[in-house]
Write a protein that holds these residues in place. Sequence first.
Motif: not given
Length: 159
Positions: A26-38, A135-144
Amino acid sequence: MNIKLITVGKLKEKYLKDGIAEYAKRLSRFAHVEIIELADEKTPEKASAAQNQQIMLKEGDRIQSKIGDRDYVIALAIEGKQVPSEQFADKMANITLDGFSTITFIIGGSLGLTPEIKQRANFKMSFGLLTLPHQLMRLVLIEQIYRAFMIQQGSPYHK
């Protein structure tokens, strides 16, 4: 606009992966999203303060290596500022107006973030005093983040 999420630890649960993938799409229409898991460091069950410090430093070095010099950095930290969604949307809009093309969000490991990462952050944000699984915080953050773009668009999604 580029949105970068730097996170410590691997995402395991399928339902969280699916939710994050949906919001990233959904965000891809507004921005390029990169998720980096370390990689996260294994923490012994009864780790000493010194061991915990070493773990945080190793994770902090990994995080630092992924932050660009010109990134606007938002670190998620319990002592950060709590903001309502509308104010968060305004903040994101103002970041781009200030000339930043990449907003980097950081979610640390189970021990948190090093003082150096917190100092590098342009803004420290908190989602409240509750402890949430990283892990849940990732979902909450990307939704926000998605919600912020929808608020900026005047979409009824936020209602």
